[in-house]
Motif scaffolding. Structure first.
Motif, PDB file in Angstrom:
ATOM      1  N   ASP A  93       0.715  -1.173  -0.621  1.00  0.00           N
ATOM      2  CA  ASP A  93      -0.127  -0.210  -0.066  1.00  0.00           C
ATOM      3  C   ASP A  93       0.476   1.729  -0.279  1.00  0.00           C
ATOM      4  O   ASP A  93       0.612   2.188  -0.095  1.00  0.00           O
ATOM      5  N   THR A  94       2.078   1.194   0.530  1.00  0.00           N
ATOM      6  CA  THR A  94       2.773   2.094   0.389  1.00  0.00           C
ATOM      7  C   THR A  94       3.987   2.297  -0.233  1.00  0.00           C
ATOM      8  O   THR A  94       5.379   3.105  -0.184  1.00  0.00           O
ATOM      9  N   ALA A  95       4.745   0.841  -0.599  1.00  0.00           N
ATOM     10  CA  ALA A  95       5.907   0.835  -0.915  1.00  0.00           C
ATOM     11  C   ALA A  95       6.369   1.673  -2.794  1.00  0.00           C
ATOM     12  O   ALA A  95       5.187   1.991  -3.258  1.00  0.00           O
ATOM     13  N   VAL A  96       7.361   2.297  -2.678  1.00  0.00           N
ATOM     14  CA  VAL A  96       7.632   3.153  -3.639  1.00  0.00           C
ATOM     15  C   VAL A  96       8.856   2.593  -4.718  1.00  0.00           C
ATOM     16  O   VAL A  96      10.018   1.720  -3.452  1.00  0.00           O
ATOM     17  N   VAL A  97       8.956   2.405  -5.861  1.00  0.00           N
ATOM     18  CA  VAL A  97      10.057   2.652  -6.448  1.00  0.00           C
ATOM     19  C   VAL A  97      11.897   3.276  -6.379  1.00  0.00           C
ATOM     20  O   VAL A  97      11.181   4.483  -6.043  1.00  0.00           O
ATOM     21  N   VAL A  98      12.776   2.769  -5.303  1.00  0.00           N
ATOM     22  CA  VAL A  98      13.598   3.957  -5.639  1.00  0.00           C
ATOM     23  C   VAL A  98      15.461   3.444  -6.151  1.00  0.00           C
ATOM     24  O   VAL A  98      14.817   1.831  -6.684  1.00  0.00           O
ATOM     25  N   GLU A  99      15.460   4.386  -6.894  1.00  0.00           N
ATOM     26  CA  GLU A  99      17.164   3.980  -6.693  1.00  0.00           C
ATOM     27  C   GLU A  99      17.916   3.988  -5.681  1.00  0.00           C
ATOM     28  O   GLU A  99      18.384   5.219  -5.054  1.00  0.00           O
ATOM     29  N   ILE A 100      19.172   3.206  -6.086  1.00  0.00           N
ATOM     30  CA  ILE A 100      20.155   2.811  -4.706  1.00  0.00           C
ATOM     31  C   ILE A 100      21.390   3.910  -5.100  1.00  0.00           C
ATOM     32  O   ILE A 100      22.471   3.683  -7.153  1.00  0.00           O
TER      33      ILE A 100
ATOM     34  N   LEU B  17      13.718  -6.703  -3.286  1.00  0.00           N
ATOM     35  CA  LEU B  17      13.081  -7.001  -4.301  1.00  0.00           C
ATOM     36  C   LEU B  17      14.199  -5.724  -5.806  1.00  0.00           C
ATOM     37  O   LEU B  17      14.441  -5.236  -5.500  1.00  0.00           O
ATOM     38  N   GLU B  18      14.694  -6.971  -6.794  1.00  0.00           N
ATOM     39  CA  GLU B  18      15.023  -6.108  -8.158  1.00  0.00           C
ATOM     40  C   GLU B  18      14.137  -6.099  -8.931  1.00  0.00           C
ATOM     41  O   GLU B  18      13.260  -6.999  -9.387  1.00  0.00           O
ATOM     42  N   LEU B  19      13.972  -4.563  -9.047  1.00  0.00           N
ATOM     43  CA  LEU B  19      12.948  -4.529 -10.255  1.00  0.00           C
ATOM     44  C   LEU B  19      13.411  -3.353 -11.654  1.00  0.00           C
ATOM     45  O   LEU B  19      14.113  -2.682 -11.343  1.00  0.00           O
ATOM     46  N   ASP B  20      12.701  -3.245 -12.159  1.00  0.00           N
ATOM     47  CA  ASP B  20      12.658  -2.318 -13.757  1.00  0.00           C
ATOM     48  C   ASP B  20      11.729  -2.101 -13.828  1.00  0.00           C
ATOM     49  O   ASP B  20      11.092  -2.107 -14.967  1.00  0.00           O
ATOM     50  N   LEU B  21      11.635  -0.727 -12.941  1.00  0.00           N
ATOM     51  CA  LEU B  21      10.713   0.230 -12.773  1.00  0.00           C
ATOM     52  C   LEU B  21      10.729   1.714 -12.494  1.00  0.00           C
ATOM     53  O   LEU B  21      11.628   1.716 -12.764  1.00  0.00           O
ATOM     54  N   LYS B  22       9.690   2.535 -13.218  1.00  0.00           N
ATOM     55  CA  LYS B  22      10.164   3.888 -12.809  1.00  0.00           C
ATOM     56  C   LYS B  22       9.882   4.493 -11.934  1.00  0.00           C
ATOM     57  O   LYS B  22       9.510   3.870 -10.922  1.00  0.00           O
TER      58      LYS B  22
END
Length: 815
Positions: free
Chosen positions: A44-51, A138-143
C-alpha cells in the motif's frame, strides 16, 4: 481452503466492501469463514527507488548504509541484504508503513541500528507478501517513484474456510465459484463468464483456433473399466521454463501455494482460479503417441512428483504411455514426464474422474493433493474444457509466444446428465415461512444460474453432481440468498398430537426399573460385533448382516446376539472390581431367509442380556431369581430351565455356545396360553472365554418381544397371605451334573395344591464329606394356607411327605 479477496475482484467487483463486510457476506450466505488475514500491507505504501550509493556500516560487518532516491527525496537506509548495491532499482517502505511477520504486524519507524539511523526499509518479496523469497531485496525494472500497488496490487484479505463445510459444494473449490455466489448475492455482473465454454463447444474450438498451427500426433484411449468420465489433451509448443511474473507468484503465495516455474505455476493457478485440476506433461519425455487411461497392473511401479515410488493395484487408474504409468489418475503426476528447465513442448491434460475411484486411491496410497481433494467431491465433467481455455489465456497474458498443435483431443465416454426439478414457488414460500413473492424467488434462482421453464427448473451443470436434486435444495438456495435473518421467527404450526404409546417399549422400561432396583447397572454397546471374538464364542454369523462400509474391518457384522458384547464389557470392567451386575436392552439383527416376507429390510428383535460377576457359587441361581422376577411382570406362570437345546423357531439364538459351561446352563421356557415357548438362555461362562481374576461369571439372554407376547391379557393380582407363613429347609445331595429344575418340579408336585408360596436356593456345597462327583443344594420353601394358620402337626406331615418324595426319587438328604 483459502480465498483471496483481490483474486475474486478479477471476476466480480467487490473492492468497495470492507474486509469485515466481505467476511460477513461469505459466512452468512455461502460458507462459514474460519479466519481472515490481511496480507501485503507493505504494498500500500511501497515505492520504487534507486540506490545511489552504498557504504559499509562502521559497527556491523553484514550491514550497509544505502542512499536511495524516489526521484524527489533522498533517504539513508540501513540494509543487510546481500544484493544491496549501487544502481539497483528496488522497493522502499517509508516511515509509517506496515508489514506482516510471524509475530504480527510491524510498523516501520525511524530507527537507530548500531549507531546509524535508518529512515525506512528496503524490502524483499517475502516482506511485501509477493512470494516466499527472502534471499534479498526486490530487484525491479520499473520507473523510480512509481507506486508498487500499481503493479502488484494493494494489500489483500485472505479468508480461510474449513474444507468440510464445502464437501457438498464442488463448485466452490475455486475463486470463480465464490465469484458466482457473490455475483448473485450482490446482484453484480461477472466480469468474465467462463461457464459459456462449458455450455458451448463451438466457443472452445473458436478460442483454440487462434493459436492452432499444424497437427498433433497424440491420441487418447480410455478403457471402459476405468470409469474415467472425460479426458482432454492439447499439445502446446514454443514454451520455455521462465520464472512466473510477480503478480502470479503473489497470487499463489497468498493462498499458501509454492511458486516454481511458469508452466507449473499456471497449472496450479488454473486449479485455484476455476477449480479444474489439470496436469502438464513434458511432451518430449513421453514415449509413443498414445496416452492410455487404464487400470494399474498388480504391483506396477509409479514414481510420483513427491519423490516416492509406490506399488499400485488394479483399483488405481493411471495415465500411461508405452513406458508405463505417467500419472496417477486424479491424484498425482509422475516424475518421468514432469516439466523441467529445458521443457519447450507440453501436453496439457484436463480430465474428470469417478470420485469413488479417486477416494480409494487416496486411501490405498496415502496421497492427498489439491487435485484429489476436488475430484473426490464429484467435480462436473462439463467444466473440463474451462481448464484448457484458461491455461492458454494465461500463457498469452504472460507474453509467451506459443502455438497449439491441432485441435483439442476430447474423449467423453460418460456424459453428465441434466438435472431438472419440478418448480413450485408456492411450496418454496411455504417451507421457508417468508412472504417472498414469485418474482423474487425466480430472480434469486435465475441469479444462481438456474433456468426456469414453466413448471420445471434446470440445475446449472456445476451444481448437478449430487448437490442440487430435489425441491428442498431449492428452498435452501432461496433462503440463504434471501437472508435467513429476514425470515420471521415463528413456532411451527402443526397439530400437537401425543405420540402412539409403544407397549413393548413400556414393558422394556418396567424391566429396566426392576433391574436398577435390584442393583444392576445398565450398559449400552455398539450394534456391531467383533467377528473373531463372536466366532470364538460359538456364533456362526451365517444369518448376520454384513455391512458394506464398516467402521472397522474387525466389526463388519451387525450383532445377532447381545452376549458377545456383554462378555467384552464384563472382561473390561472386571479389571477394576470383583463384583459386577449389568444388563443391556437392545436390538439384534438377522437377515431374512428365503421363505420369510420382506416387509422389513431385516429381522429385528428386542433382547435383554444380563451379566453377573462375583466370588459366589450361588451366582447361577441368583440370576435365575432375577429372571423369575422379570417373568412375573407379565404372567403368574413359572419359568422353567431345561437342559434340552433344540428350538425350531430360534435355532441360532438358543443353540449351545462355546462360552457356556457344559453343565451349568439351561434353556429358558415358559408354558402359557396352551403352549410352551423358548424365551432365552442362561449359563455360567467357562474359564478362558474371557480373562478374569478367578471370579465366577453367569450370563443370560431373553427375547423381550416374545416374553411380552406371552403376557396374560387380563390383569392378575396375587393377594398378600392372610395367615402367617411357615418355613421348611432341607439340603438335598445329588450328582454334580444333575439339574436343579427336576428337583424343583418334584418338590412342587409333592406339595398339596395352593400351599407352596415360594422356593429359593440358600447354598450350593461341594467338598468333604461328600463324594467328589456330588453336590448339596440347600432349599428354603415357604408354605401358607388361605384357610388358616398351618398347625405344627400339619407342617410335620408336610415335611415327611416331601422328604419321602426326595428319597424315593434317588436323592439323599444331608443330615
Amino acid at each position: 481452503m483459502k480465498i483471496s479477496k483481490a483474486w475474486l475482484c478479477d471476476f466480480v467487483d467487490i473492492s468497495d466492501l470492507s474486509h469485515a463486510e466481505f467476511e460477513t457476506i461469505v459466512t452468512t450466505k455461502v460458507a462459514e469463514v474460519d479466519s481472515i488475514e490481511e496480507i501485503g500491507l507493505g504494498l500500500d505504501t511501497a515505492v520504487v527507488v534507486e540506490i545511489l550509493a552504498t557504504k559499509a556500516h562502521p559497527q556491523a560487518n553484514k550491514l550497509q548504509i544505502a542512499t536511495v532516491t524516489d526521484g524527489k527525496t533522498q533517504y539513508e537506509v540501513v540494509c543487510g541484504a546481500p544484493n544491496c548495491r549501487s544502481g539497483l532499482t528496488t522497493a522502499f517502505l517509508p516511515i509509517g508503513s506496515t508489514i506482516e511477520s510471524t509475530d504480527g504486524k510491524i510498523k516501520i519507524e525511524q530507527r537507530e541500528l548500531r549507531g546509524v539511523t535508518s529512515f525506512g526499509m528496503l524490502a524483499s518479496e517475502a516482506e511485501l507478501g509477493i512470494s516466499s523469497d527472502h534471499a534479498g531485496i526486490l530487484e525491479l525494472d520499473l520507473k523510480v517513484g512509481q507506486k508498487l500497488r500499481e503493479v502488484y496490487g494493494a494489500s489483500d484479505a485472505i479468508i480461510e474456510i474449513d474444507n468440510k463445510s464445502l464437501t457438498h459444494r464442488p463448485d466452490l473449490w475455486s475463486h470463480f465459484g465464490f465469484a458466482r455466489e457473490l455475483s448473485a448475492i450482490l446482484k453484480r455482473p461477472l466480469k468474465s463468464d467462463y461457464d459459456q465454454f462449458a455450455t458451448s463447444p463451438e466457443l472452445v474450438t473458436k478460442y483454440i483456433a487462434q493459436f492452432a498451427k499444424g497437427k498433433t500426433d497424440f491420441q487418447i484411449k480410455i478403457d471402459a473399466n476405468t470409469e474415467c468420465r472425460r479426458f482432454t489433451a492439447i499439445e502446446i509448443t514454443g514454451l520455455d521454463s521462465r520464472k512466473s511474473p510477480a503478480w502470479l507468484r503473489r497470487r499463489l503465495t497468498s493462498i499458501g501455494a509454492n511458486p516454481k516455474s511458469l508452466l507449473i505455476d499456471l497449472s496450479n493457478y488454473v486449479m485455484f482460479d476455476l477449480g479444474q485440476p489439470n496436469h502438464t506433461y513434458d511432451a518430449d519425455r513421453l514415449s509413443g503417441k498414445v496416452l492410455q487411461i487404464r487400470n494399474a497392473e498388480p504391483g506396477e511401479k509409479f514414481a510420483g512428483l513427491d519423490g516416492e515410488t509406490r506399488a499400485l493395484n488394479p483399483q488405481e487408474v493411471v495415465v500411461a504411455d508405452e513406458n508405463g504409468c505417467q500419472c496417477l489418475g486424479g491424484v498425482l503426476g509422475g516424475a518421468l514426464s514432469s516439466i523441467s528447465d529445458v521443457t519447450t513442448r507440453v501436453l496439457l491434460e484436463t480430465e474428470n474422474w469417478n470420485p469413488t475411484r479417486v477416494r480409494r486411491t487416496m486411501k490405498h496410497t496415502g496421497i492427498r493433493t489439491d487435485s484429489s481433494n476436488r475430484f473426490e467431491k464429484d467435480q462436473s465433467a462439463e467444466s473440463v474444457v474451462l481448464g484448457t481455455v484458461r491455461y492458454l489465456e494465461l500463457l498469452n497474458q504472460c507474453g509467451v509466444k506459443f502455438e497449439v498443435r491441432g485441435e483439442l483431443l476430447d474423449v467423453y465416454p460418460i456424459k453428465q446428465q441434466v438435472v431438472s426439478i419440478p418448480y413450485a414457488p408456492v411450496k418454496i414460500r411455504e417451507l421457508l415461512g417468508a412472504e417472498i413473492s414469485d418474482p423474487e424467488i425466480a430472480e434469486i434462482l435465475t441469479a444462481l444460474s438456474f433456468k426456469i421453464e414453466r413448471e420445471t427448473i434446470t440445475v446449472p451443470y456445476y451444481r448437478a453432481t449430487k448437490d442440487v436434486g430435489i425441491l428442498y435444495d431449492l428452498v435452501e438456495e432461496v433462503g440463504r440468498i434471501y437472508g435467513y435473518e429476514r425470515i420471521p421467527e415463528a413456532a411451527p404450526l402443526f397439530a400437537a398430537l401425543a405420540p402412539r404409546y409403544d407397549e413393548l417399549k413400556g414393558f422394556e422400561n418396567s424391566v429396566r426399573e426392576l433391574l436398577r432396583g435390584a442393583g444392576f447397572n445398565e450398559i449400552s454397546t455398539y450394534s456391531f460385533v467383533n467377528e473373531e471374538f463372536s466366532r470364538r464364542c460359538g456364533y456362526n454369523l451365517q444369518a448376520a448382516i454384513e455391512l458394506q462400509n464398516p467402521i472397522s474391518a474387525e466389526e463388519r457384522f451387525m450383532r445377532s446376539s447381545l452376549i458377545p458384547n456383554l462378555l467384552t464389557a464384563l472382561e473390561t470392567n472386571a479389571r477394576h472390581t470383583r463384583e459386577i451386575m449389568v444388563f443391556e436392552c437392545g436390538r439384534v439383527f438377522e437377515a431374512w431367509n428365503d421363505t420369510e416376507a420382506l416387509a422389513q429390510p431385516c429381522n429385528e428383535r428386542r433382547m435383554l442380556s444380563l451379566g453377573l460377576v462375583a466370588d459366589d457359587d450361588k451366582l447361577f441361581y441368583a440370576l435365575v431369581g432375577i429372571l423369575n422376577r422379570i417373568v412375573r411382570q407379565v404372567t403368574i406362570e413359572t419359568m422353567e430351565i431345561l437342559p434340552e437345546w433344540k428350538s425350531a423357531e430360534h435355532e441360532d439364538l438358543f443353540e449351545e455356545k462355546r462360552w457356556m459351561h457344559p453343565y451349568r446352563k439351561g434353556l429358558l421356557k415358559l408354558a402359557t396360553k396352551g403352549r410352551t415357548d423358548d424365551l432365552g438362555v442362561i449359563a455360567q461362562v467357562i474359564p478362558g472365554a474371557i480373562t478374569l481374576a478367578g471370579q465366577k461369571v453367569v450370563c443370560a439372554e431373553i427375547d423381550l418381544g416374545r416374553l411380552y407376547a406371552l403376557r396374560d391379557e387380563r390383569d392378575f393380582f396375587t393377594p398378600v397371605n392372610r395367615y402367617p407363613e411357615s418355613f421348611f429347609e432341607m439340603s438335598v445331595i445329588m450328582h454334580e451334573h444333575a439339574e436343579f429344575s427336576k428337583l424343583q418340579r418334584l418338590l412342587k408336585n409333592s406339595t398339596p395344591q395352593g400351599l407352596l408360596r415360594g422356593m429359593e436356593i440358600l447354598s450350593v456345597y461341594q467338598g468333604k464329606p461328600l463324594e467328589p462327583d456330588e453336590k448339596s443344594i440347600s432349599v428354603k420353601m415357604r408354605f401358607a394356607s388361605d384357610a388358616g394358620t398351618i398347625s405344627n402337626e400339619e407342617l410335620q406331615e408336610l415335611q415327611k411327605g416331601l422328604m419321602h418324595a426326595v428319597t424315593a426319587n434317588g436323592y439323599r438328604l444331608r443330615q
